[in-house]
Design a protein around this motif. Structure first.
Motif, mmCIF file in Angstrom:
data_model
loop_
_atom_site.group_PDB
_atom_site.id
_atom_site.type_symbol
_atom_site.label_atom_id
_atom_site.label_comp_id
_atom_site.label_asym_id
_atom_site.label_seq_id
_atom_site.Cartn_x
_atom_site.Cartn_y
_atom_site.Cartn_z
ATOM 1 N N SER A 1 0.828 -1.204 0.000
ATOM 2 C CA SER A 1 0.000 0.000 0.000
ATOM 3 C C SER A 1 0.862 1.252 0.000
ATOM 4 O O SER A 1 0.589 2.213 -0.736
ATOM 5 N N ALA A 2 1.887 1.264 0.841
ATOM 6 C CA ALA A 2 2.761 2.431 0.911
ATOM 7 C C ALA A 2 3.474 2.669 -0.412
ATOM 8 O O ALA A 2 3.643 3.818 -0.847
ATOM 9 N N THR A 3 3.901 1.598 -1.079
ATOM 10 C CA THR A 3 4.575 1.739 -2.370
ATOM 11 C C THR A 3 3.666 2.404 -3.396
ATOM 12 O O THR A 3 4.089 3.295 -4.147
ATOM 13 N N VAL A 4 2.392 1.995 -3.420
ATOM 14 C CA VAL A 4 1.427 2.599 -4.349
ATOM 15 C C VAL A 4 1.213 4.069 -4.016
ATOM 16 O O VAL A 4 1.213 4.940 -4.902
ATOM 17 N N LEU A 5 1.036 4.386 -2.736
ATOM 18 C CA LEU A 5 0.801 5.766 -2.328
ATOM 19 C C LEU A 5 2.017 6.645 -2.613
ATOM 20 O O LEU A 5 1.874 7.805 -3.030
ATOM 21 N N ILE A 6 3.199 6.125 -2.405
ATOM 22 C CA ILE A 6 4.419 6.888 -2.692
ATOM 23 C C ILE A 6 4.525 7.159 -4.189
ATOM 24 O O ILE A 6 4.857 8.269 -4.624
ATOM 25 N N ALA A 7 4.214 6.138 -4.993
ATOM 26 C CA ALA A 7 4.270 6.304 -6.450
ATOM 27 C C ALA A 7 3.274 7.346 -6.938
ATOM 28 O O ALA A 7 3.520 8.044 -7.931
ATOM 29 N N ARG A 8 2.156 7.493 -6.258
ATOM 30 C CA ARG A 8 1.136 8.472 -6.640
ATOM 31 C C ARG A 8 1.399 9.850 -6.053
ATOM 32 O O ARG A 8 0.661 10.792 -6.309
ATOM 33 N N GLY A 9 2.416 9.968 -5.248
ATOM 34 C CA GLY A 9 2.722 11.246 -4.634
ATOM 35 C C GLY A 9 1.855 11.583 -3.445
ATOM 36 O O GLY A 9 1.824 12.731 -2.993
ATOM 37 N N LYS A 10 1.146 10.593 -2.889
ATOM 38 C CA LYS A 10 0.253 10.822 -1.758
ATOM 39 C C LYS A 10 0.895 10.483 -0.411
ATOM 40 O O LYS A 10 0.288 10.702 0.634
ATOM 41 N N LEU A 11 2.080 9.942 -0.439
ATOM 42 C CA LEU A 11 2.798 9.582 0.785
ATOM 43 C C LEU A 11 4.287 9.768 0.548
ATOM 44 O O LEU A 11 4.832 9.239 -0.431
ATOM 45 N N GLY A 12 4.921 10.524 1.421
ATOM 46 C CA GLY A 12 6.359 10.710 1.308
ATOM 47 C C GLY A 12 7.115 9.553 1.936
ATOM 48 O O GLY A 12 6.644 8.931 2.889
ATOM 49 N N ILE A 13 8.284 9.272 1.396
ATOM 50 C CA ILE A 13 9.095 8.177 1.942
ATOM 51 C C ILE A 13 9.430 8.449 3.406
ATOM 52 O O ILE A 13 9.368 7.550 4.257
ATOM 53 N N GLY A 14 9.774 9.703 3.714
ATOM 54 C CA GLY A 14 10.093 10.045 5.095
ATOM 55 C C GLY A 14 8.924 9.836 6.032
ATOM 56 O O GLY A 14 9.077 9.306 7.136
ATOM 57 N N ALA A 15 7.732 10.242 5.576
ATOM 58 C CA ALA A 15 6.530 10.063 6.409
ATOM 59 C C ALA A 15 6.243 8.586 6.627
ATOM 60 O O ALA A 15 5.836 8.179 7.728
ATOM 61 N N TYR A 16 6.448 7.780 5.577
ATOM 62 C CA TYR A 16 6.228 6.338 5.725
ATOM 63 C C TYR A 16 7.195 5.747 6.745
ATOM 64 O O TYR A 16 6.791 5.000 7.641
#
Length: 419
Positions: free
Chosen positions: A348-363
């Motif tokens: 889920s995090a990988t998909v959200l990061i790819a869409r720009g909805k979740l930053g790697i740092g925040a994850y």
């Protein structure tokens, strides 16, 4: 409960242990909570094998499943043949909830039960009755469609996208296995609705408008109730889910303060004089800021382990109540405490990061708040070690190959084989 015995009331006497019927990650977390207090726990299941791998499970049994006509006889024979009479019986799955609630009187000679009888519980388990009760109590629900025939469904003007859900969880139909199916337009809706109506009956298919937004707007009320009142309660937010757009399961959940969910949940549960564990799902509609009711689960839920991590050990509390003791008082839940289903949250995090909805740092920072995991526990490592291969196998067989789960028909006392 009054002094007279009524359906759903537990007989007096010490409880010999706990028998859990079915379930997955919630069952595992409940078994760990009870096992930490040296409570004997037995598992009866044809569901995922992960809970049965826990060292907190004293013994596990295969059984014919909650839909088998001999299910009650099996449970009674199990209690007699293995010295389980007097144990607290807790259903861990939707089908098991229905079975136990409908059969409290038949099961009462052998088990203690903390659930309302079905003539009460059905008003929160069966979705048409639930939404009717919610409307009567001024609890918001998503716009819901009712159809008298498939022909009417095909002619009715529908505001897409919509979701199709079974009347109640459990079963092996296409809709039951999917839990929810999304339809974005008429071309997608008509064939799915016709198949679902043919498979489980028109009256058992619920069609609702899809509330926009992801898991960040989805909240839950989780609690233990006794004698029609909450013993302990808290609210949480489904920050991430799998799949991302329409979650089949939670992957990252954190404790938050959501008083509107508490208010709505108390109305619903008080109306049936609820008894036992419960989780109620809501979603905040960004169009009008209404908090709309989605579903109620009167059983251990997937992120049940978050409760004890947040300071509310619901497993210990239900054990105390079953034994006639007042549960230890607890302070307020620890806001910000989180639970993670690591295997699926990474996806889920990988998909959200790819869409720009979740930053790697925040994850990465979100790991700092995790105090409970779906399968991993340092003092009970085996379920966590085998989570990846077991999950991969279940996804392959049930979602890719569409194979139905096997239902065992062995005699009481025969061990459940590893799957």
């Amino acid at each position: 409960m009054g002094p007279e015995k009524r359906p759903g009331q537990m007989p007096q006497g010490n409880v010999t242990g706990v028998v859990i019927l079915g379930g997955a990650h919630g069952t595992l977390a409940l078994a760990r909570s009870l096992g930490a207090r040296n409570v004997p726990v037995w598992l009866v299941s044809t569901d995922t094998p992960l809970p049965g791998l826990s060292r907190r499970i004293r013994h596990k049994f295969d059984w014919p499943g909650p839909d088998d006509p001999n299910a009650i006889s099996f449970l009674l024979d199990l209690a007699e043949g293995h010295g389980l009479a007097g144990a607290l019986l807790i259903p861990g799955g939707d089908g098991e909830v229905r079975l136990v609630s409908q059969s409290i009187e038949a099961l009462s000679p052998a088990y203690k039960v903390m659930l309302p009888a079905w003539d009460q519980l059905k008003f929160v388990c069966e979705k048409p009755l639930l939404y009717r009760r919610a409307t009567e109590l001024d609890v918001d629900i998503p716009p819901t469609y009712r159809f008298a025939s498939t022909e009417e469904a095909s002619r009715t003007a529908i505001r897409f996208p919509v979701v199709l859900k079974p009347n109640m969880g459990g079963g092996n139909s296409e809709l039951a296995r999917a839990k929810v199916i999304r339809a974005d337009d008429r071309a997608a809706f008509d064939p799915v609705f016709e198949r679902a109506a043919a498979e489980i009956g028109l009256e058992n298919v619920v069609v609702q408008e899809l509330i926009p937004g992801g898991g960040e707007g989805q909240f839950s009320y989780a609690a233990l109730w006794h004698d029609g009142r909450p013993v302990a309660e808290f609210t949480a937010r489904r920050a991430r889910q799998y799949p991302v757009d329409f979650g089949y399961t939670s992957t990252f959940v954190d404790v938050v303060d959501q008083p509107r969910a508490v208010e709505a949940a108390r109305k619903l549960l008080a109306s049936i004089r609820h008894e036992g564990l419960v989780e109620i799902e809501f979603k905040c509609d960004q169009r009008d800021d209404a908090l709309r009711l989605l579903d109620i689960n009167p059983r251990p839920w997937s992120w049940f382990g978050l409760a004890s991590a947040a300071g509310l050990d619901l497993g210990a509390m239900i054990w105390d109540i079953a034994n006639g003791r007042a549960p230890a008082s607890s302070g307020p839940p620890r806001i910000g405490t989180s639970w993670m289903y690591l295997v699926r949250d990474m996806v889920s995090a990988t998909v959200l990061i790819a869409r720009g909805k979740l930053g790697i740092g925040a994850y990465l920072r979100s790991f700092g708040c995790v105090r409970a995991w779906a399968t991993f526990a340092a003092d009970d490592p085996l379920p966590g070690l085998l989570d990846i291969p077991v999950t991969a196998w279940r996804v392959l067989t049930r979602r890719v190959l569409r194979l139905k789960p096997r239902t065992g028909r062995r005699q009481a006392g025969r061990d459940m084989p590893e799957r």
